[in-house]
Design a protein around this motif. Structure first.
Motif, PDB file in Angstrom:
ATOM      1  N   ALA A  64       0.836  -1.208   0.000  1.00  0.00           N
ATOM      2  CA  ALA A  64       0.000   0.000   0.000  1.00  0.00           C
ATOM      3  C   ALA A  64       0.868   1.255   0.000  1.00  0.00           C
ATOM      4  CB  ALA A  64      -0.939  -0.015   1.199  1.00  0.00           C
ATOM      5  N   SER A  65       1.894   1.280   0.844  1.00  0.00           N
ATOM      6  CA  SER A  65       2.747   2.479   0.897  1.00  0.00           C
ATOM      7  C   SER A  65       3.590   2.605  -0.367  1.00  0.00           C
ATOM      8  CB  SER A  65       3.640   2.462   2.138  1.00  0.00           C
ATOM      9  OG  SER A  65       4.546   1.381   2.092  1.00  0.00           O
ATOM     10  N   GLY A  66       4.057   1.484  -0.913  1.00  0.00           N
ATOM     11  CA  GLY A  66       4.830   1.527  -2.149  1.00  0.00           C
ATOM     12  C   GLY A  66       4.013   2.048  -3.311  1.00  0.00           C
ATOM     13  N   GLU A  67       2.772   1.598  -3.407  1.00  0.00           N
ATOM     14  CA  GLU A  67       1.897   2.060  -4.482  1.00  0.00           C
ATOM     15  C   GLU A  67       1.563   3.537  -4.324  1.00  0.00           C
ATOM     16  OE1 GLU A  67      -1.427  -0.633  -4.709  1.00  0.00           O
ATOM     17  OE2 GLU A  67      -0.134  -2.293  -5.317  1.00  0.00           O
ATOM     18  N   ALA A  68       1.370   3.981  -3.084  1.00  0.00           N
ATOM     19  CA  ALA A  68       1.087   5.407  -2.841  1.00  0.00           C
ATOM     20  C   ALA A  68       2.289   6.259  -3.227  1.00  0.00           C
ATOM     21  CB  ALA A  68       0.717   5.634  -1.379  1.00  0.00           C
ATOM     22  N   ASN A  69       3.486   5.814  -2.869  1.00  0.00           N
ATOM     23  CA  ASN A  69       4.707   6.548  -3.219  1.00  0.00           C
ATOM     24  C   ASN A  69       4.888   6.598  -4.737  1.00  0.00           C
ATOM     25  OD1 ASN A  69       5.386   7.059  -0.552  1.00  0.00           O
ATOM     26  ND2 ASN A  69       6.707   5.270  -0.393  1.00  0.00           N
ATOM     27  N   ASP A  70       4.632   5.477  -5.398  1.00  0.00           N
ATOM     28  CA  ASP A  70       4.757   5.436  -6.860  1.00  0.00           C
ATOM     29  C   ASP A  70       3.759   6.371  -7.528  1.00  0.00           C
ATOM     30  OD1 ASP A  70       6.816   3.610  -6.703  1.00  0.00           O
ATOM     31  OD2 ASP A  70       5.566   1.872  -7.204  1.00  0.00           O
ATOM     32  N   ALA A  71       2.537   6.416  -7.010  1.00  0.00           N
ATOM     33  CA  ALA A  71       1.512   7.296  -7.586  1.00  0.00           C
ATOM     34  C   ALA A  71       1.921   8.757  -7.437  1.00  0.00           C
ATOM     35  CB  ALA A  71       0.165   7.046  -6.912  1.00  0.00           C
ATOM     36  N   GLU A  72       2.465   9.110  -6.280  1.00  0.00           N
ATOM     37  CA  GLU A  72       2.924  10.491  -6.060  1.00  0.00           C
ATOM     38  C   GLU A  72       4.081  10.828  -6.987  1.00  0.00           C
ATOM     39  OE1 GLU A  72       5.124  13.013  -2.559  1.00  0.00           O
ATOM     40  OE2 GLU A  72       3.615  11.555  -1.955  1.00  0.00           O
ATOM     41  N   ARG A  73       5.010   9.908  -7.114  1.00  0.00           N
ATOM     42  CA  ARG A  73       6.189  10.098  -7.971  1.00  0.00           C
ATOM     43  C   ARG A  73       5.762  10.264  -9.429  1.00  0.00           C
ATOM     44  NH1 ARG A  73      11.662   7.854  -7.426  1.00  0.00           N
ATOM     45  NH2 ARG A  73      12.469   7.236  -9.439  1.00  0.00           N
ATOM     46  N   THR A  74       4.867   9.390  -9.883  1.00  0.00           N
ATOM     47  CA  THR A  74       4.378   9.461 -11.259  1.00  0.00           C
ATOM     48  C   THR A  74       3.661  10.782 -11.509  1.00  0.00           C
ATOM     49  OG1 THR A  74       4.240   7.064 -11.471  1.00  0.00           O
ATOM     50  CG2 THR A  74       2.865   8.365 -12.961  1.00  0.00           C
ATOM     51  N   SER A  75       2.833  11.193 -10.567  1.00  0.00           N
ATOM     52  CA  SER A  75       2.107  12.459 -10.701  1.00  0.00           C
ATOM     53  C   SER A  75       3.076  13.631 -10.815  1.00  0.00           C
ATOM     54  CB  SER A  75       1.178  12.655  -9.511  1.00  0.00           C
ATOM     55  OG  SER A  75       0.525  13.885  -9.604  1.00  0.00           O
ATOM     56  N   CYS A  76       4.102  13.640  -9.990  1.00  0.00           N
ATOM     57  CA  CYS A  76       5.102  14.713 -10.028  1.00  0.00           C
ATOM     58  C   CYS A  76       5.824  14.734 -11.379  1.00  0.00           C
ATOM     59  CB  CYS A  76       6.092  14.538  -8.888  1.00  0.00           C
ATOM     60  SG  CYS A  76       7.364  15.816  -8.838  1.00  0.00           S
ATOM     61  N   LEU A  77       6.223  13.567 -11.865  1.00  0.00           N
ATOM     62  CA  LEU A  77       6.913  13.490 -13.155  1.00  0.00           C
ATOM     63  C   LEU A  77       5.982  13.906 -14.297  1.00  0.00           C
ATOM     64  CD1 LEU A  77       8.907  10.203 -12.515  1.00  0.00           C
ATOM     65  CD2 LEU A  77       9.852  12.520 -12.655  1.00  0.00           C
ATOM     66  N   THR A  88       3.643  16.133 -14.121  1.00  0.00           N
ATOM     67  CA  THR A  88       3.518  17.595 -14.115  1.00  0.00           C
ATOM     68  C   THR A  88       4.704  18.253 -14.814  1.00  0.00           C
ATOM     69  OG1 THR A  88       4.567  17.899 -11.951  1.00  0.00           O
ATOM     70  CG2 THR A  88       2.165  17.627 -11.974  1.00  0.00           C
ATOM     71  N   LEU A  89       5.800  17.518 -14.960  1.00  0.00           N
ATOM     72  CA  LEU A  89       6.969  18.022 -15.681  1.00  0.00           C
ATOM     73  C   LEU A  89       6.871  17.711 -17.179  1.00  0.00           C
ATOM     74  CD1 LEU A  89       9.765  16.967 -13.163  1.00  0.00           C
ATOM     75  CD2 LEU A  89       8.778  19.254 -13.478  1.00  0.00           C
ATOM     76  N   GLY A  90       5.744  17.137 -17.590  1.00  0.00           N
ATOM     77  CA  GLY A  90       5.550  16.801 -18.998  1.00  0.00           C
ATOM     78  C   GLY A  90       6.147  15.472 -19.395  1.00  0.00           C
ATOM     79  N   LEU A  91       6.416  14.624 -18.423  1.00  0.00           N
ATOM     80  CA  LEU A  91       7.007  13.312 -18.692  1.00  0.00           C
ATOM     81  C   LEU A  91       5.946  12.227 -18.608  1.00  0.00           C
ATOM     82  CD1 LEU A  91      10.191  13.731 -16.479  1.00  0.00           C
ATOM     83  CD2 LEU A  91       9.960  14.179 -18.923  1.00  0.00           C
ATOM     84  N   ARG A  92       6.112  11.226 -19.446  1.00  0.00           N
ATOM     85  CA  ARG A  92       5.267  10.032 -19.361  1.00  0.00           C
ATOM     86  C   ARG A  92       6.046   8.973 -18.602  1.00  0.00           C
ATOM     87  NH1 ARG A  92       4.531   8.039 -24.769  1.00  0.00           N
ATOM     88  NH2 ARG A  92       6.492   9.076 -25.159  1.00  0.00           N
ATOM     89  N   VAL A  93       5.349   8.176 -17.804  1.00  0.00           N
ATOM     90  CA  VAL A  93       6.003   7.161 -16.984  1.00  0.00           C
ATOM     91  C   VAL A  93       5.423   5.798 -17.315  1.00  0.00           C
ATOM     92  CG1 VAL A  93       6.471   6.361 -14.638  1.00  0.00           C
ATOM     93  CG2 VAL A  93       6.380   8.825 -15.114  1.00  0.00           C
TER      94      VAL A  93
END
Length: 87
Positions: A38-51, A53-58
């Motif tokens: 659960a925590s790993g998936e939450a961290n990944d979702a936050e990381r993906t969202s941040c990337l 916003t920089l115009g990157l696809r993950v």
């Protein structure tokens, strides 16, 4: 990879991504067991969202896929390419 260059362990903002293709603005992440909690998936979702916003696809792939189905893994990355490069 159809002429694309990838950087390994590339720093973007506060993150170090597994692979980055500048020409495609594409991040490829390889996820191990720690990502499937659960925590790993939450961290990944936050990381993906941040990337994003920089115009990157993950793209995220399970480590095991790379080891057991390399051709499928590579095809998945190539399918994400937006433009054909002239070679």
């Amino acid at each position: 990879m159809a002429g694309r260059k990838f950087r390994r362990q590339h720093g973007i903002g506060q993150y170090i991504v597994d692979f980055y293709c500048p020409a495609e603005r594409l991040v490829v992440e390889l996820d191990g067991a720690g990502h499937f909690t659960a925590s790993g998936e939450a961290n990944d979702a936050e990381r993906t969202s941040c990337l994003n916003t920089l115009g990157l696809r993950v793209l995220r792939f399970e480590n095991l896929l790379v080891l057991e189905q390399l051709d499928g893994f590579l095809a998945g990355i190539e399918a994400a390419f937006r433009v054909k490069m002239n070679t």
